[in-house]
Design a protein around this motif. Structure first.
Motif, short mmCIF file in Angstrom:
data_model
loop_
_atom_site.label_atom_id
_atom_site.label_comp_id
_atom_site.label_asym_id
_atom_site.label_seq_id
_atom_site.Cartn_x
_atom_site.Cartn_y
_atom_site.Cartn_z
N GLN A 80 0.85 -1.18 0.00
CA GLN A 80 0.00 0.00 0.00
C GLN A 80 0.89 1.25 0.00
O GLN A 80 0.75 2.17 0.80
CB GLN A 80 -0.96 0.01 1.19
CG GLN A 80 -2.01 -1.10 1.14
CD GLN A 80 -3.00 -0.92 -0.01
OE1 GLN A 80 -3.77 0.03 -0.02
NE2 GLN A 80 -2.98 -1.81 -0.97
N ARG A 81 1.83 1.25 -0.98
CA ARG A 81 2.79 2.34 -1.12
C ARG A 81 2.99 2.70 -2.59
O ARG A 81 2.90 1.84 -3.46
CB ARG A 81 4.16 1.95 -0.57
CG ARG A 81 4.23 1.77 0.90
CD ARG A 81 4.73 3.01 1.61
NE ARG A 81 4.93 2.78 3.01
CZ ARG A 81 4.04 3.06 3.96
NH1 ARG A 81 2.88 3.55 3.65
NH2 ARG A 81 4.32 2.85 5.22
N PRO A 89 -8.16 6.29 6.23
CA PRO A 89 -6.84 5.71 6.51
C PRO A 89 -6.05 5.39 5.24
O PRO A 89 -6.63 5.06 4.21
CB PRO A 89 -7.17 4.42 7.27
CG PRO A 89 -8.56 4.08 6.91
CD PRO A 89 -9.25 5.37 6.55
N MET A 90 -4.76 5.52 5.35
CA MET A 90 -3.85 5.09 4.29
C MET A 90 -3.24 3.76 4.71
O MET A 90 -3.25 3.41 5.89
CB MET A 90 -2.73 6.12 4.09
CG MET A 90 -3.17 7.43 3.48
SD MET A 90 -3.72 7.25 1.78
CE MET A 90 -5.46 7.60 1.95
N ARG A 133 -3.13 10.95 0.46
CA ARG A 133 -3.40 12.12 1.28
C ARG A 133 -3.39 13.34 0.35
O ARG A 133 -2.64 13.38 -0.63
CB ARG A 133 -2.31 12.31 2.33
CG ARG A 133 -2.33 11.27 3.39
CD ARG A 133 -3.16 11.78 4.58
NE ARG A 133 -3.44 10.68 5.46
CZ ARG A 133 -4.64 10.10 5.57
NH1 ARG A 133 -5.64 10.51 4.84
NH2 ARG A 133 -4.84 9.11 6.38
N ASN A 134 -4.17 14.34 0.68
CA ASN A 134 -4.23 15.55 -0.14
C ASN A 134 -2.87 16.23 -0.28
O ASN A 134 -2.49 16.64 -1.38
CB ASN A 134 -5.27 16.52 0.41
CG ASN A 134 -6.66 15.99 0.21
OD1 ASN A 134 -7.07 15.69 -0.91
ND2 ASN A 134 -7.40 15.85 1.30
N LEU A 156 5.29 7.10 -0.76
CA LEU A 156 4.06 7.63 -0.16
C LEU A 156 3.08 6.51 0.17
O LEU A 156 2.93 5.57 -0.62
CB LEU A 156 3.38 8.60 -1.14
CG LEU A 156 4.18 9.83 -1.58
CD1 LEU A 156 3.46 10.54 -2.72
CD2 LEU A 156 4.39 10.76 -0.40
N PRO A 157 2.35 6.63 1.28
CA PRO A 157 1.31 5.64 1.57
C PRO A 157 0.11 5.88 0.66
O PRO A 157 -0.20 7.02 0.29
CB PRO A 157 0.95 5.92 3.03
CG PRO A 157 1.29 7.37 3.23
CD PRO A 157 2.47 7.65 2.32
N VAL A 158 -0.56 4.79 0.28
CA VAL A 158 -1.75 4.86 -0.56
C VAL A 158 -2.83 3.94 0.00
O VAL A 158 -2.59 3.16 0.92
CB VAL A 158 -1.45 4.46 -2.03
CG1 VAL A 158 -0.41 5.38 -2.65
CG2 VAL A 158 -1.04 3.01 -2.16
#
Length: 174
Positions: free
Chosen positions: A14-15, A128-129, A141-142, A28-30
């Motif tokens: 999840q990145r 949540p990410m 995230r924005n 970045l987390p996704v």
């Protein structure tokens, strides 16, 4: 700020990993699809394989700008707006619209990523990410999509796969 030439999305981690000239520059987390991976139209799954960024939407919009049909509604996401529209899949801040590069796998027919409107996009900070919860898109995230957006050119190569973080992704960022 370097221009990225390759993005790798790891479903397992999840990145998002962003590269320029073979160097890892961004991690970045996704949040990918709650329904898992898959390419079929209407599946609500995140499509795998080779893709490219086909279009960039939302340059200059404020953080948490609400997008519907790839257009700004004039609204900025808030808890009150979310309460007024429960269950809405919020697409916020920016959109990187993906197109598949593999005919029969993620391009054309019933497996067309572009026609499925699969994006990288912002989501409410309350979401949540690192946990699959989207309807098929890749949520960020924005602040992360705002940072990523200017670094990604149209036609940037992107791969989405189920593999966990390869050894190179554990290297410190440049």
């Amino acid at each position: 700020m370097a221009t990225l030439d390759f993005i790798h999305i790891s479903i397992a981690d999840q990145r998002l990993y962003g590269f320029a000239d073979g160097r890892l520059l961004l991690r970045l987390p996704v949040s990918t699809a709650l329904n898992g991976v898959g390419e079929q139209n209407g599946s609500g799954c995140t499509p795998r394989g080779r893709h490219q960024v086909r279009a960039k939407i939302g340059a200059g919009l404020p953080l948490a700008a609400v997008l519907r049909g790839r257009r700004w509604t004039g609204e900025i996401w808030s808890a009150a707006l979310a309460e007024a529209f429960p269950g809405r899949d919020w697409i916020l801040t920016r959109i990187l619209w993906l197109s598949g590069c593999e005919p029969g796998r993620n391009r054309m027919g019933n497996v067309d990523t572009f026609r499925r409107y699969i994006y990288l996009h912002g989501t409410p900070d309350t979401e949540p990410m690192g946990k699959p919860l989207s309807h098929g898109c890749i949520r960020l995230r924005n602040v992360d999509i705002e940072q990523l957006f200017p670094q990604v050119p149209v036609n940037c190569a992107l791969v989405i796969d189920e593999a966990p973080c390869p050894d190179w992704a554990a290297i410190p960022l440049d």
